[in-house]
Design a protein around this motif. Sequence first.
Motif, short mmCIF file in Angstrom:
data_model
loop_
_atom_site.label_atom_id
_atom_site.label_comp_id
_atom_site.label_asym_id
_atom_site.label_seq_id
_atom_site.Cartn_x
_atom_site.Cartn_y
_atom_site.Cartn_z
N SER A 273 0.81 -1.23 0.00
CA SER A 273 0.00 0.00 0.00
C SER A 273 0.84 1.27 0.00
O SER A 273 0.29 2.38 0.11
N ILE A 274 2.17 1.16 -0.15
CA ILE A 274 3.05 2.31 -0.03
C ILE A 274 2.68 3.42 -1.01
O ILE A 274 2.64 4.61 -0.66
N ALA A 275 2.41 3.08 -2.27
CA ALA A 275 2.13 4.11 -3.28
C ALA A 275 0.90 4.94 -2.91
O ALA A 275 0.91 6.17 -3.08
N VAL A 276 -0.14 4.29 -2.40
CA VAL A 276 -1.34 5.04 -2.00
C VAL A 276 -1.07 5.83 -0.72
O VAL A 276 -1.56 6.95 -0.56
N ILE A 277 -0.31 5.24 0.19
CA ILE A 277 0.05 5.97 1.42
C ILE A 277 0.80 7.25 1.09
O ILE A 277 0.51 8.34 1.62
N LEU A 278 1.78 7.14 0.18
CA LEU A 278 2.55 8.33 -0.21
C LEU A 278 1.70 9.31 -1.01
O LEU A 278 1.92 10.53 -0.95
N SER A 279 0.72 8.79 -1.76
CA SER A 279 -0.23 9.68 -2.43
C SER A 279 -1.03 10.45 -1.39
O SER A 279 -1.32 11.65 -1.56
N GLY A 280 -1.39 9.77 -0.31
CA GLY A 280 -2.08 10.45 0.79
C GLY A 280 -1.21 11.52 1.43
O GLY A 280 -1.70 12.59 1.82
N ALA A 281 0.09 11.24 1.53
CA ALA A 281 1.01 12.25 2.06
C ALA A 281 1.07 13.47 1.13
O ALA A 281 1.10 14.62 1.60
N MET A 282 1.08 13.22 -0.18
CA MET A 282 1.02 14.33 -1.13
C MET A 282 -0.25 15.14 -0.94
O MET A 282 -0.25 16.37 -1.02
N MET A 283 -1.35 14.46 -0.70
CA MET A 283 -2.63 15.12 -0.48
C MET A 283 -2.58 16.02 0.75
O MET A 283 -3.04 17.17 0.72
#
Length: 332
Positions: A273-283
């Motif tokens: 799930s790292i890519a979505v987690i980091l997308s959430g960080a970008m958000m």
Amino acid sequence: MYNITLIPGDGIGPEVTDSARKIIDATGVNIKWDVVNAGASVYEKRGVLVPDEVYSSIEKNKIVLKGPITTPIGCGFRSINVMLRKKYDLFANIRPVKKINGLVTPFNDIDLVIFRENTEGLYSGVENQRDNDTAEAIKIITRKASMRIAREAFIYAKNNNKCKVAVVHKANIMKLTDGLFLDCVREVSIDFPEIELQEVIVDNMCMQLVMNPSKYEVIVTTNLYGDILSDLCAGLIGGLGLVPGANIGNDIAIFEAVHGSAPDIAGKNLANSIAVILSGAMMLNYIGEKEKSNLIINAVHKTISEGKYLTKDLGGTASTTDMTDAIIENLR
């Protein structure tokens, strides 16, 4: 409190977005999640790929965290992702690619960001069947779209102390379309004299990235080239499961991983799930919660560098839940 739309998506989407949601909530940021869904799973149940409540939620909240979506073959849109980007004029697709310590890869110093024009070019799928033996695709490049993605790339470079912006093109052959894009980037670069403009033909860029990727900091390019180069760069740091993405417009932003829905491992608690987690960080960074964003990024990097809770694609045996819990622990 922030009102944010959450679209779980298909395949591993519900698992990886649930992981990201738990980690975001663990930072203490006050978010009211509006959960709606779209894609193949919705189509099977309701006969529609994107229900009206999805559009309503996006237009109300303006900020979206989205899982991967499968577009059923033979019906509906060519791509739901492409449709949403065009509908809401999400012209900037931003994909950071950064080496994470703890993963064995050919390079240790990759830290670049790809700015991909998101609304036109070949990837937008404007095609015609001229006759039974001839199909054609139309590549549309406009000054407006080219100028604004170029400006976004240079503004990012300036704000993040980057010294170079590379424009990737094929203007030596596509003299009108890619030529216009290149001219627009050159024009924008004049306003940023402190930033070096690198002009790189796309095939040469592919070679350079697998030989010496540290030469590049910010890449700005057209729609199709950006999609191809971001996957190439993902391979340099360990795979698509590590690369986040943002689709930014004037008033709406959708954050999502670069990878697809991986139906073969869906529901097995195996997904990275790292890519979505980091997308959430970008958000979070986008909405002004930079401190909480950095907390997540640091916790992800710490978890991976420790090497104890890695999913199978990263060389470990951990489940999605194991990795999520470890990242939450490292938030503290």
